[in-house]
Design a protein around this motif. Structure first.
Motif, PDB file in Angstrom:
ATOM      1  N   UNK A  79     -43.138  -4.947  26.539  1.00 56.37           N
ATOM      2  CA  UNK A  79     -42.000  -5.633  27.162  1.00 56.37           C
ATOM      3  C   UNK A  79     -41.168  -4.714  28.036  1.00 56.37           C
ATOM      4  N   UNK A  80     -40.565  -5.330  29.042  1.00 57.81           N
ATOM      5  CA  UNK A  80     -39.564  -4.684  29.890  1.00 57.81           C
ATOM      6  C   UNK A  80     -38.210  -5.236  29.443  1.00 57.81           C
ATOM      7  N   UNK A  81     -37.367  -4.377  28.910  1.00 56.46           N
ATOM      8  CA  UNK A  81     -36.150  -4.803  28.233  1.00 56.46           C
ATOM      9  C   UNK A  81     -34.889  -4.409  28.983  1.00 56.46           C
ATOM     10  N   UNK A  82     -33.935  -5.321  29.054  1.00 55.44           N
ATOM     11  CA  UNK A  82     -32.579  -4.965  29.410  1.00 55.44           C
ATOM     12  C   UNK A  82     -31.834  -4.649  28.127  1.00 55.44           C
ATOM     13  N   UNK A  83     -31.123  -3.539  28.100  1.00 55.87           N
ATOM     14  CA  UNK A  83     -30.476  -3.082  26.868  1.00 55.87           C
ATOM     15  C   UNK A  83     -28.979  -2.984  27.113  1.00 55.87           C
ATOM     16  N   UNK A  84     -28.219  -3.738  26.313  1.00 55.14           N
ATOM     17  CA  UNK A  84     -26.801  -3.915  26.550  1.00 55.14           C
ATOM     18  C   UNK A  84     -25.927  -2.760  26.104  1.00 55.14           C
ATOM     19  N   UNK A  85     -24.634  -3.003  26.204  1.00 54.89           N
ATOM     20  CA  UNK A  85     -23.609  -2.002  25.924  1.00 54.89           C
ATOM     21  C   UNK A  85     -22.641  -2.543  24.872  1.00 54.89           C
ATOM     22  N   UNK A  86     -22.124  -1.644  24.040  1.00 56.81           N
ATOM     23  CA  UNK A  86     -21.160  -2.032  23.023  1.00 56.81           C
ATOM     24  C   UNK A  86     -21.658  -1.730  21.633  1.00 56.81           C
ATOM     25  N   UNK A  87     -20.824  -1.995  20.641  1.00 56.09           N
ATOM     26  CA  UNK A  87     -21.149  -1.599  19.269  1.00 56.09           C
ATOM     27  C   UNK A  87     -22.331  -2.374  18.695  1.00 56.09           C
ATOM     28  N   UNK A  88     -22.436  -3.665  18.996  1.00 56.55           N
ATOM     29  CA  UNK A  88     -23.560  -4.438  18.483  1.00 56.55           C
ATOM     30  C   UNK A  88     -24.845  -4.046  19.201  1.00 56.55           C
ATOM     31  N   UNK A  89     -24.765  -3.831  20.500  1.00 56.16           N
ATOM     32  CA  UNK A  89     -25.931  -3.355  21.241  1.00 56.16           C
ATOM     33  C   UNK A  89     -26.371  -1.976  20.748  1.00 56.16           C
ATOM     34  N   UNK A  90     -25.414  -1.143  20.345  1.00 57.55           N
ATOM     35  CA  UNK A  90     -25.751   0.181  19.809  1.00 57.55           C
ATOM     36  C   UNK A  90     -26.568   0.050  18.526  1.00 57.55           C
ATOM     37  N   UNK A  91     -26.234  -0.946  17.693  1.00 56.87           N
ATOM     38  CA  UNK A  91     -27.028  -1.193  16.494  1.00 56.87           C
ATOM     39  C   UNK A  91     -28.450  -1.602  16.866  1.00 56.87           C
ATOM     40  N   UNK A  92     -28.588  -2.404  17.911  1.00 54.05           N
ATOM     41  CA  UNK A  92     -29.913  -2.793  18.391  1.00 54.05           C
ATOM     42  C   UNK A  92     -30.697  -1.584  18.878  1.00 54.05           C
ATOM     43  N   UNK A  93     -30.047  -0.692  19.621  1.00 53.58           N
ATOM     44  CA  UNK A  93     -30.717   0.507  20.130  1.00 53.58           C
ATOM     45  C   UNK A  93     -31.253   1.357  18.980  1.00 53.58           C
ATOM     46  N   UNK A  94     -30.467   1.520  17.935  1.00 55.99           N
ATOM     47  CA  UNK A  94     -30.904   2.327  16.789  1.00 55.99           C
ATOM     48  C   UNK A  94     -32.127   1.715  16.116  1.00 55.99           C
ATOM     49  N   UNK A  95     -32.120   0.395  15.942  1.00 51.86           N
ATOM     50  CA  UNK A  95     -33.267  -0.267  15.303  1.00 51.86           C
ATOM     51  C   UNK A  95     -34.484  -0.279  16.225  1.00 51.86           C
ATOM     52  N   UNK A  96     -34.251  -0.447  17.514  1.00 55.93           N
ATOM     53  CA  UNK A  96     -35.356  -0.396  18.470  1.00 55.93           C
ATOM     54  C   UNK A  96     -35.987   0.993  18.470  1.00 55.93           C
ATOM     55  N   UNK A  97     -35.147   2.027  18.372  1.00 57.20           N
ATOM     56  CA  UNK A  97     -35.667   3.387  18.317  1.00 57.20           C
ATOM     57  C   UNK A  97     -36.602   3.596  17.136  1.00 57.20           C
ATOM     58  N   UNK A  98     -36.285   2.988  15.999  1.00 58.19           N
ATOM     59  CA  UNK A  98     -37.161   3.103  14.828  1.00 58.19           C
ATOM     60  C   UNK A  98     -38.529   2.506  15.122  1.00 58.19           C
ATOM     61  N   UNK A  99     -38.540   1.349  15.780  1.00 57.03           N
ATOM     62  CA  UNK A  99     -39.818   0.710  16.109  1.00 57.03           C
ATOM     63  C   UNK A  99     -40.592   1.513  17.155  1.00 57.03           C
ATOM     64  N   UNK A 100     -39.884   2.092  18.121  1.00 59.30           N
ATOM     65  CA  UNK A 100     -40.550   2.906  19.138  1.00 59.30           C
ATOM     66  C   UNK A 100     -41.213   4.119  18.498  1.00 59.30           C
ATOM     67  N   UNK A 101     -40.519   4.754  17.585  1.00 57.21           N
ATOM     68  CA  UNK A 101     -41.107   5.919  16.914  1.00 57.21           C
ATOM     69  C   UNK A 101     -42.280   5.541  16.015  1.00 57.21           C
ATOM     70  N   UNK A 102     -42.331   4.253  15.653  1.00 59.16           N
ATOM     71  CA  UNK A 102     -43.462   3.762  14.852  1.00 59.16           C
ATOM     72  C   UNK A 102     -44.624   3.300  15.722  1.00 59.16           C
ATOM     73  N   UNK A 103     -44.456   3.387  17.061  1.00 56.52           N
ATOM     74  CA  UNK A 103     -45.572   3.082  17.936  1.00 56.52           C
ATOM     75  C   UNK A 103     -45.362   1.968  18.938  1.00 56.52           C
ATOM     76  N   UNK A 104     -44.221   1.278  18.894  1.00 58.33           N
ATOM     77  CA  UNK A 104     -43.957   0.213  19.862  1.00 58.33           C
ATOM     78  C   UNK A 104     -43.820   0.798  21.262  1.00 58.33           C
ATOM     79  N   UNK A 105     -44.474   0.182  22.244  1.00 58.59           N
ATOM     80  CA  UNK A 105     -44.435   0.655  23.627  1.00 58.59           C
ATOM     81  C   UNK A 105     -43.622  -0.323  24.470  1.00 58.59           C
ATOM     82  N   UNK A 106     -42.405   0.060  24.823  1.00 59.50           N
ATOM     83  CA  UNK A 106     -41.545  -0.757  25.676  1.00 59.50           C
ATOM     84  C   UNK A 106     -40.876   0.152  26.699  1.00 59.50           C
TER      85      UNK A 106
END
Length: 236
Positions: free
Chosen positions: A22-49
């Motif tokens: 996927x090509x993702x737009x990634x937002x700004x703010x405290x809730x978006x920051x929580x998304x970034x942290x969880x997305x990072x976990x998936x990326x380190x597990x092999x997700x390619x975005x």
């Protein structure tokens, strides 16, 4: 259950929407920051975005998490944007811009096939306007622009005050694009579409925080005892 826990719960549901490639737009703010942290976990597990961040703060957070990034010049069409909101009503109309990134957030959202909002359920409102509406304006002629914005409010049957935003140290806030932020303290906005049109007619207004007809769904988390219950407004 704390507000950060609820934001993380909404973000966790949003992360399940992200698919490999996927090509993702990634937002700004405290809730978006929580998304970034969880997305990072998936990326380190092999997700390619590949992500397009909506602010410099988000860019730094994504780089820290190892998320591959691009610009809209390199990747002008996106599959999905995940972002927070300051308010969302039952028609998926939003107020955004509490983090002073509204211009880039709107550009990225409109470049996406879908936009999904993540928030705690307190952001769900019947009528927009309790949260001050941000308006991004050019510094040149800001006094004249402020007066024109005040006139636009009256023409759109809105009452309230227009205040330039300052940070906690008292300095005027500037966006990543070098613009000022006016906060419109209105209490309620009876007709968001009418106000949007009036604001767009003001020279000097670069963008406003009314996101109308842009979001496809909102993921909202609320506390039920010690648990977070996640509901969806719209269609994922």
């Amino acid at each position: 259950m704390s507000a950060p826990d609820l934001k993380r719960a909404a973000a966790a549901r949003a992360v399940t929407l992200v698919e490999d490639g996927m090509r993702l737009g990634i937002g700004t703010g405290s809730t978006a920051a929580a998304f970034v942290a969880l997305l990072g976990e998936r990326v380190r597990a092999g997700l390619d975005v590949v992500g397009v961040p909506t602010s410099e703060a988000t860019r730094v957070a994504c780089e820290r998490e190892g998320i591959r990034l691009a610009t809209l010049e390199e990747m002008p069409e996106l599959d999905l944007t995940i972002d927070g909101a300051d308010e969302v009503d039952g028609d998926l109309r939003l107020i955004k811009g509490g983090g002073a990134a509204l211009l880039r957030e709107k550009i990225v959202a409109v470049a996406s096939a879908r936009m999904v909002v993540i928030a705690d359920a307190s952001k769900r409102v019947e009528t927009l306007g309790a949260f001050p509406l941000p308006v991004e304006v050019n510094l040149f002629g800001i006094g004249a622009t402020t007066r024109a914005v005040e006139k636009a409010l009256a023409e759109a049957s809105c009452t309230g005050e227009v205040v330039r935003r300052h940070d906690v140290s008292g300095r005027p806030v500037l966006t990543d694009g070098g613009h000022a932020i006016l906060d419109l303290r209105l209490g309620r906005i009876p007709d968001p579409e009418a106000l949007s049109a009036r604001l767009w007619a003001v020279p000097g207004v670069v963008e406003h925080g009314l996101f109308l007809g842009i979001a496809d769904a909102a993921i909202l988390a609320e506390a039920a005892g010690d648990e977070a219950v996640v509901s969806v407004l719209g269609r994922l």
